[in-house]
Each structure stands twice: as C-alpha cells, then as structure tokens.
Design a protein around this motif. Structure first.
Motif, PDB file in Angstrom:
ATOM      1  N   ARG A  15       0.814  -1.219   0.000  1.00 43.75           N
ATOM      2  CA  ARG A  15       0.000   0.000   0.000  1.00 43.75           C
ATOM      3  C   ARG A  15       0.848   1.269   0.000  1.00 43.75           C
ATOM      4  O   ARG A  15       0.540   2.241  -0.702  1.00 43.75           O
ATOM      5  CB  ARG A  15      -0.951  -0.012   1.203  1.00 43.75           C
ATOM      6  N   LEU A  57      -7.482   1.112  -4.514  1.00 44.89           N
ATOM      7  CA  LEU A  57      -8.012   1.537  -3.219  1.00 44.89           C
ATOM      8  C   LEU A  57      -9.306   0.808  -2.873  1.00 44.89           C
ATOM      9  O   LEU A  57      -9.553   0.455  -1.716  1.00 44.89           O
ATOM     10  CB  LEU A  57      -8.243   3.048  -3.214  1.00 44.89           C
ATOM     11  N   SER A  63      -8.191  -3.545  -3.017  1.00 44.69           N
ATOM     12  CA  SER A  63      -7.139  -4.143  -2.184  1.00 44.69           C
ATOM     13  C   SER A  63      -7.601  -4.414  -0.762  1.00 44.69           C
ATOM     14  O   SER A  63      -7.049  -5.283  -0.086  1.00 44.69           O
ATOM     15  CB  SER A  63      -5.905  -3.238  -2.154  1.00 44.69           C
ATOM     16  N   LYS A  64      -8.636  -3.695  -0.304  1.00 43.08           N
ATOM     17  CA  LYS A  64      -9.134  -3.916   1.058  1.00 43.08           C
ATOM     18  C   LYS A  64      -9.761  -5.306   1.206  1.00 43.08           C
ATOM     19  O   LYS A  64      -9.823  -5.854   2.300  1.00 43.08           O
ATOM     20  CB  LYS A  64     -10.174  -2.850   1.416  1.00 43.08           C
ATOM     21  N   LYS A  65     -10.239  -5.847   0.077  1.00 42.90           N
ATOM     22  CA  LYS A  65     -10.934  -7.132   0.126  1.00 42.90           C
ATOM     23  C   LYS A  65      -9.983  -8.321  -0.032  1.00 42.90           C
ATOM     24  O   LYS A  65     -10.401  -9.462   0.016  1.00 42.90           O
ATOM     25  CB  LYS A  65     -11.991  -7.188  -0.982  1.00 42.90           C
TER      26      LYS A  65
END
Length: 396
Positions: A275, A382, A385-387
């Motif tokens: 990140r 954004l 990538s959180k998943k």
C-alpha cells in the motif's frame, strides 16, 4: 525480536538474474533487428508489423498452457529444453530469408520466449526467501528491464555497421551463455507446500486461472496500457515539440529514477506492504504523464521521465510480489502466467488504442489522456485491495 532474514543473494539467485538479463537482451536484440532487416528485403512496412503480431499471438496462446506444463515437470530441465529450442529458432534464420519463413520463425520464437519468461519468473519467485520476496522480485525485475532496454540499443547500433546475420550469430552466442547458466540452476523445491494434495486434485483449468490474482492482473494491464504510449509515441512527440532525437532523454531520466527507486522499494514492500508503494507510484505516474503531455522544453521532459520512472519502478514488480502472496506456493506459475498474459493484453490495447487517439488529438494530449489509466489504477486499487488478504492470512 525482529524477523531473521533469509539470504537473498545466493548462487542460484545470481545465476537466474544473469541468465535472465542476457536472455532478455538477446530476445530484444532480435525483436529490434528483425524490422530493420525486413526493411532491406521488403519495402512494405506492414510486413514488420505482421511479424510482431505473429510473435505476440503465438506468445499469448502459449502462456495459457505454459503454467500447466511448468507445474507438471522438472523446471530445470524444461528451462534447458526451452533454451535449446530457442537456440534452434535462431539457427533457422540462416536457412532461409524469405518473408513467409521469417514470419514462421517469429511464431516459433514467440512460443519459446513465452515459455522461458514464465519459467524464469517462477523460478526466481520460488528461490527467494519469503521474508525478502519484495526485494527479490524487484531486483529480478530490474535485471529484465535492463536487458529489455539494452537489447534494442545494441541491435540498432550494431546493424548500423554490421550485417543482420552476424548479429544473429552474436545472439546465438549470448543465448548459449544463458544455456550454460541453466545447467547450474536447481529445480526449486516446494518446501512450504501448505496444501500438498490441492495441486494434484484440481481440474486442468485451475492451473491456468486463479481468481485471487485477478485484481493485480487488471492493475498491471492498465499500467502497461500507459507504458505502451510512451514506448511507441515518445519519438514522434519529440518531432511534434521540436526537440527531435533529444526526446530519448525521457528514457534516460526514467531509467535513472527506476534504478534508484528499485534499490530500496523491495525492502519497503517486505517491511510495510504494498500500500505504501502503489499509491505514491500511481500518483507519480499520473503527474509524469500529464507533465509530459504539456512539455515544451527538455527540462519538463526530464522531470516527467523521472516521475514516470518512479511509477515504472514500483507498479509492476510490487504488484507481482503482492500477487504471489495471494496464492499458495504451487500456484506461483499460474500467477506469473496470468500477469504476463495481462501485460501482453495491456501492451496490445495501448499500442492500438492510443495510436488511434494520437491521430485525433496529437501525441502530447494522448500522454495527458493516458494519465487517466494511472488514476484508474489508484481508484481500483483503493477499492479492491481492502478485500484481499495474503494466502497465509486467509488459510489461518
């Protein structure tokens, strides 16, 4: 207590880097040399384009099946066989120089190089220690980038003074060096097989596709759409703004920035994750392309080259390292194959699509518009990538 770092610069790692650097330089010498040679035996520029298209199609088709083959056989022996095969395709160039036969040779070379790239990418990712995956992938990517850059420069300079056949003899010697290196490689042993039965029981198509790396593949494809614009149209842009051949200094600035950033970006990935790199990389790439589009002086060209070089240094190798953390060890070949397929798609779409755009709005605005792909990379990353989580995190 801090983590104990595994040794990165082992004999095996140095060998695969040397092998890959020389192999990529040789291949891109041939790729740059063929159009120059064809122009001497045919006045039709479309012939050179046909050869490139034939190469890409053959390479793309091979990539779909290469990951399956790689996971079924001994990688060291497959590497040796693939290098011998590619040496054979170089030897065929001395047999006949008719256009049809040369197109056939390019198809054969597309098959061989496709297999070789997936092999060296997979072997390199399996011999680096887990704790230094980012650093190992970044330095390996630097070696392939240097080879990709050196190849065309050597070919163009060489063919200005010597014959195409003598250049092919030179590439034959260089590829023989890579072949010698391959005998000193070892078949990567999968010590960390989390699911030893999974690879044997999965159906055929599972070796060709893994949805866990789809997001990284989309991101790297968008990145190469933007890269295709700079590779194909910077030279013409130099004429458009009146700086001529000096526009090539864009790539010098890009290369310097790339080497500097890759010297430490892998360590940052290993310590802090992807990140902190991908976000500033996408922003830098956006700024570089917008500035290039509005460049009217060499100072702006240098700055835009450096900014885009930061993105070039970060996005591909870091996304590749991230993708490899999303799959189990036995699926690394699948991940590498998918990434390379999407890179090919990105280059093909970018070369054609941005070419049509350039006819309508000019080269400068084309670069500025292509910055949108870097913005899309940032937004998709954004959101997506959180998943995602590493394979280790998900399995635990």
């Amino acid at each position: 207590m801090g983590k104990i770092k595994g040794k990165l610069w082992t004999n095996q790692y140095v060998i695969i880097i040397l092998l890959s650097l020389v192999m990529f330089a040789s291949f891109y010498m041939i790729t740059a040399g063929f159009p120059i040679f064809v122009s001497t035996i045919s006045k039709n520029p479309a012939i050179a384009g046909t050869m490139t298209t034939t190469l890409m199609v053959a390479s793309l088709v091979t990539r779909f099946f290469a990951s399956v083959i790689i996971q079924k056989v001994n990688m060291k022996w497959l590497l040796i066989i693939s290098l011998l095969y590619f040496l054979g395709t170089i030897g065929l160039t001395f047999v006949n120089d008719s256009i049809g036969f040369l197109i056939f040779i390019r198809a054969l070379q597309g098959i061989g190089f496709s297999m070789l790239t997936i092999l060296v990418f997979t072997i390199s990712s399996q011999i680096v220690p887990k704790s230094r995956l980012g650093e190992g992938i970044v330095f390996f990517a630097m070696s392939t980038s240097v080879g990709t850059t050196m190849g065309p420069l050597i070919a163009i300079s060489y063919l200005a003074h010597f014959s195409f056949r003598s250049m092919m003899l030179l590439t034959l010697g260089l590829m023989t060096f890579s072949l010698v290196c391959s005998f000193f490689t070892k078949n990567p042993v999968k010590k960390e097989q989390e699911s030893p039965q999974g690879a044997k029981k999965e159906p055929f198509y599972k070796y060709m596709y893994d949805k866990r790396v789809l997001l990284p593949c989309i991101l790297v494809s968008l990145n190469y759409i933007a890269i295709a614009g700079t590779v194909n149209f910077v030279g013409a842009f130099g004429k458009e703004i009146g700086v001529g051949g000096r526009i090539s200094q864009f790539f010098i600035a890009q290369g310097i920035a790339m080497v500097i950033v890759r010297a430490f970006s892998g360590k940052i990935f290993d310590r802090f994750g992807h990140r902190v790199l991908i976000i500033p990389g996408a922003i830098s790439g956006t700024a570089g392309l917008v500035l290039l589009g509005f460049s009217t002086s060499m100072v702006r060209v240098w700055v835009s080259g450096a900014l885009f070089g930061i993105a070039y240094a970060i996005i591909h190798p870091i996304i590749q390292a991230w993708a490899l953390t999303l799959v189990p060890p036995e699926k690394k070949a699948t991940a590498n194959s998918m990434l390379l397929i999407f890179i090919d798609f990105g280059l093909a779409i970018g070369s054609v699509g941005l070419g049509f755009l350039a006819k309508s709005v000019g080269y400068g605005m084309t670069f500025s518009y292509s910055a949108a792909f870097m913005v899309i990379i940032l937004l998709v990353y954004l959101m997506g990538s959180k998943k995602t989580g590493t394979f280790k995190e998900k399995s635990s």
